[in-house]
Write a protein that holds these residues in place. Structure first.
Motif, PDB file in Angstrom:
ATOM      1  N   HIS A   6       0.847  -1.199   0.000  1.00  0.00           N
ATOM      2  CA  HIS A   6       0.000   0.000   0.000  1.00  0.00           C
ATOM      3  C   HIS A   6       0.880   1.247   0.000  1.00  0.00           C
ATOM      4  O   HIS A   6       1.865   1.318   0.739  1.00  0.00           O
ATOM      5  CB  HIS A   6      -0.923   0.014   1.222  1.00  0.00           C
ATOM      6  N   PRO A   7       0.513   2.271  -0.816  1.00  0.00           N
ATOM      7  CA  PRO A   7       1.351   3.477  -0.876  1.00  0.00           C
ATOM      8  C   PRO A   7       1.530   4.169   0.469  1.00  0.00           C
ATOM      9  O   PRO A   7       2.600   4.719   0.749  1.00  0.00           O
ATOM     10  CB  PRO A   7       0.612   4.378  -1.881  1.00  0.00           C
ATOM     11  N   GLU A   8       0.490   4.144   1.341  1.00  0.00           N
ATOM     12  CA  GLU A   8       0.619   4.790   2.657  1.00  0.00           C
ATOM     13  C   GLU A   8       1.627   4.058   3.541  1.00  0.00           C
ATOM     14  O   GLU A   8       2.405   4.679   4.266  1.00  0.00           O
ATOM     15  CB  GLU A   8      -0.745   4.857   3.359  1.00  0.00           C
ATOM     16  N   ALA A   9       1.601   2.733   3.500  1.00  0.00           N
ATOM     17  CA  ALA A   9       2.556   1.952   4.294  1.00  0.00           C
ATOM     18  C   ALA A   9       3.976   2.167   3.796  1.00  0.00           C
ATOM     19  O   ALA A   9       4.924   2.300   4.596  1.00  0.00           O
ATOM     20  CB  ALA A   9       2.183   0.475   4.240  1.00  0.00           C
ATOM     21  N   THR A  10       4.142   2.208   2.466  1.00  0.00           N
ATOM     22  CA  THR A  10       5.469   2.469   1.899  1.00  0.00           C
ATOM     23  C   THR A  10       5.960   3.855   2.307  1.00  0.00           C
ATOM     24  O   THR A  10       7.120   4.032   2.705  1.00  0.00           O
ATOM     25  CB  THR A  10       5.419   2.336   0.365  1.00  0.00           C
ATOM     26  N   PHE A  32       2.387  -2.005  11.191  1.00  0.00           N
ATOM     27  CA  PHE A  32       1.222  -1.366  11.818  1.00  0.00           C
ATOM     28  C   PHE A  32       0.452  -0.508  10.820  1.00  0.00           C
ATOM     29  O   PHE A  32      -0.776  -0.438  10.873  1.00  0.00           O
ATOM     30  CB  PHE A  32       1.654  -0.564  13.048  1.00  0.00           C
ATOM     31  N   ALA A  33       1.147   0.120   9.883  1.00  0.00           N
ATOM     32  CA  ALA A  33       0.464   0.903   8.847  1.00  0.00           C
ATOM     33  C   ALA A  33      -0.407   0.006   7.969  1.00  0.00           C
ATOM     34  O   ALA A  33      -1.530   0.380   7.601  1.00  0.00           O
ATOM     35  CB  ALA A  33       1.486   1.650   7.997  1.00  0.00           C
ATOM     36  N   ASP A 527      -2.151  -2.728  -5.087  1.00  0.00           N
ATOM     37  CA  ASP A 527      -1.811  -1.306  -4.963  1.00  0.00           C
ATOM     38  C   ASP A 527      -0.370  -1.153  -4.476  1.00  0.00           C
ATOM     39  O   ASP A 527      -0.010  -0.128  -3.875  1.00  0.00           O
ATOM     40  CB  ASP A 527      -2.768  -0.622  -3.974  1.00  0.00           C
ATOM     41  N   ASP A 528       0.442  -2.157  -4.729  1.00  0.00           N
ATOM     42  CA  ASP A 528       1.808  -2.193  -4.211  1.00  0.00           C
ATOM     43  C   ASP A 528       2.632  -1.024  -4.752  1.00  0.00           C
ATOM     44  O   ASP A 528       2.456  -0.596  -5.892  1.00  0.00           O
ATOM     45  CB  ASP A 528       2.462  -3.518  -4.580  1.00  0.00           C
ATOM     46  N   THR A 529       3.528  -0.530  -3.895  1.00  0.00           N
ATOM     47  CA  THR A 529       4.299   0.666  -4.219  1.00  0.00           C
ATOM     48  C   THR A 529       5.735   0.502  -3.745  1.00  0.00           C
ATOM     49  O   THR A 529       5.970   0.065  -2.619  1.00  0.00           O
ATOM     50  CB  THR A 529       3.690   1.902  -3.515  1.00  0.00           C
TER      51      THR A 529
END
Length: 533
Positions: A6-10, A32-33, A527-529
């Motif tokens: 996920h872009p937010e986790a990255t 955790f993200a 949605d991998d980033t």
């Protein structure tokens, strides 16, 4: 560089690296993200595995796999006639194993982290409170699971739109209860999950739905540091996860079985190359069903399974020109000591010092058991289905298991997760892993071969169409575009049954080039980033 689902986790993981954190700090923050941004698989109610290689060359593996509750019994999902009761091990409260994620992240941080714990959990807690925009894939996933989630839970969880309408891409979803649960973990570490308010809410949820996780289960849960399995493939060293994951052993078996053949010269997904890879896969999955389980509950013959003579004998009679071996004629290898007593997510991280982390984490099925802990806002796993509910009966991924992986109180269920690090001449070369249930092992194999044998860059390697064979059922799963018409015709002539299937897996890969440059590959199926600096 950080590559996650996920872009937010990255973004959060990369920010930790920018702030001077190491790869292990970033791994905690990403984990955790993902529990917020990727509810289909990211979690605090599940478990997983970390394989790491430090800049000084030392390696390790952390097993934070879930455990069967102490009240679990071998035949708990069977009726009076000994038949499997459909759905009990996959949906609802009884499907959940004791979560290991929070304890695992605490252990990883205590041993290897640099930055303060609270600083690593805070971004996820803030993300849950402030909310995030849903991508089209996430909106579709939550909409598809909505009726099932409402049928399993006695309350309406925040994963269901408050107005009762379907989620749209771009909608902001907030998780106030999950934010509070993450806040307790941020303040109190392990005790913020396994004791106090979150534990109370989890146990109340168990009572509400007839689950069997107890306070004793939460108190007794411990992650386990393990020695990674290691092997060689040509000039490369392979470092991967040991049992209770079957992934590392199976990957090393397949690579060593295939090493005598020149796959690069045969060509990517040529009929001869696919034939050799499939024959190795079906033999390895037969071994997996017979010999692999929790090493804390019995002998797992890892050394014998990786013995060069044994593997050569397993491939006897297989040549680039030979025909398919029907799976009915393939059994587990003999002469080994017996065992005694499709949703996951992966992230790959390399920091500026050269520390590398490969972590695969899961709820098992998509959205796990679908049980959301009321008041705490997190999903519980349905990991109990990864046991052999009944010997010889396939699980939700169609995988057959035996008595080595039977249910036992406090026992860890077998996994296919294959977090892997490849080195060359003492330097990290690849960091790779994927979700995908029983397809994980073959996906990691293909992505690794795509780089090492066929010269793909990481993005090409993770995006390339995939194939999969797992012994039973006896067919090759085929993504669209994975086979040319000529290869398809030739494989069918050799006796293979081809099964068209929609895409699977979300491989996240980092390659370290000889000049030290890091190149990321983020699977376009999700949605991998990938991001670095």
């Amino acid at each position: 560089m950080v590559v996650s689902a996920h872009p937010e986790a990255t973004r959060i993981g990369l920010e930790v690296l920018r702030q001077g954190g190491n790869a292990y700090d970033a791994a905690v923050a990403v984990q955790f993200a993902l529990a917020v941004a990727l509810p289909v698989a990211g979690n605090i109610g599940g478990g997983g595995f970390v394989v790491y290689r430090a800049a000084d060359g030392s390696v390790g593996a952390l097993d934070f796999r879930e455990k069967a509750p102490l009240a679990a019994t071998r035949d708990m999902y069977l009726d009076a006639q000994g038949n499997v009761r459909a759905g009990l091990s996959t949906r609802g409260h009884l499907a959940a194993g004791v979560p290991g994620t929070v304890a695992g992240m605490v252990a990883l941080h205590q041993k290897l982290g640099k930055l303060p714990w609270a600083d690593l959990v805070r971004p996820a807690a803030e993300l849950a409170a402030q909310g995030l925009q849903l991508t089209s894939k996430e909106a579709a996933g939550l909409n598809s699971v909505r009726p099932h989630m409402l049928s399993v839970n006695k309350h309406v969880p925040t994963y269901v739109h408050p107005e009762g309408r379907p989620w749209q891409p771009g909608d902001v979803i907030k998780y106030p209860e999950l934010a509070a649960a993450l806040g307790r973990i941020q303040q109190n570490g392990r005790a913020g999950f396994y004791q106090g308010e979150t534990a109370r809410l989890l146990l109340a949820e168990m009572q509400r739905g007839g689950g069997i996780i107890s306070q004793a289960d939460l108190d007794q849960y411990q992650p386990a540091w393990r020695e990674p399995v290691r092997g060689r493939y040509r000039q490369y060293d392979i470092i991967s996860m040991p049992p209770p994951s079957s992934g590392g052993v199976a990957l090393l078996q397949m690579l060593q079985m295939l090493e005598p053949y020149n796959l690069g010269r045969l060509g990517w997904h040529s009929a001869a190359g696919v034939h050799l890879i499939t024959e190795a896969e079906r033999r390895v999955y037969a071994d997996r069903a017979t010999y692999l389980g929790d090493p804390d509950f019995g002998q797992v013959p890892v050394a014998q399974l990786l013995d060069a003579k044994y593997l050569k004998q397993r491939m006897q009679g297989v040549a680039p020109t030979s025909v398919a071996t029907p799976s009915a004629q393939v059994t587990a290898g003999t002469g080994l000591p017996g065992y005694e007593s499709d949703q996951t997510t992966h992230y790959s991280i390399v920091d500026a010092q050269g520390n590398a982390v490969s972590c695969t984490t899961t709820l098992n099925g998509g959205y796990g058991s679908l049980v959301v802990v009321q008041g705490a806002g997190f999903l519980l796993n349905n990991e109990m289905d990864d046991f052999s509910v009944k010997a010889g009966v396939p699980n939700m991924y169609g995988v057959i298991g035996g008595t080595a992986n039977a249910i036992g109180p406090g026992k860890r269920m077998l996994s296919s997760m294959t977090p892997t690090i490849v080195t060359e001449k003492g330097q990290v070369c690849l960091v790779v892993g994927t979700p995908g249930g029983s397809t994980i092992i073959t996906s990691v194999l293909q992505a690794t071969l795509n780089v090492l044998e066929y010269g793909f860059d990481p993005q090409q390697a993770v995006a390339a169409p995939r194939l999969h064979h797992q012994w039973l059922p006896d067919h090759i799963d085929v993504e669209e575009g994975a086979l040319s018409p000529a290869a398809r015709t030739e494989l069918e002539r050799r006796g293979y049954k081809l099964n068209p299937r929609s895409p699977w897996g979300r491989i996240d890969m980092i390659e370290r080039r000889h000049d030290g440059t890091l190149v990321g590959g983020a699977d376009p199926r999700g949605d991998d980033t990938a991001a670095g600096y």
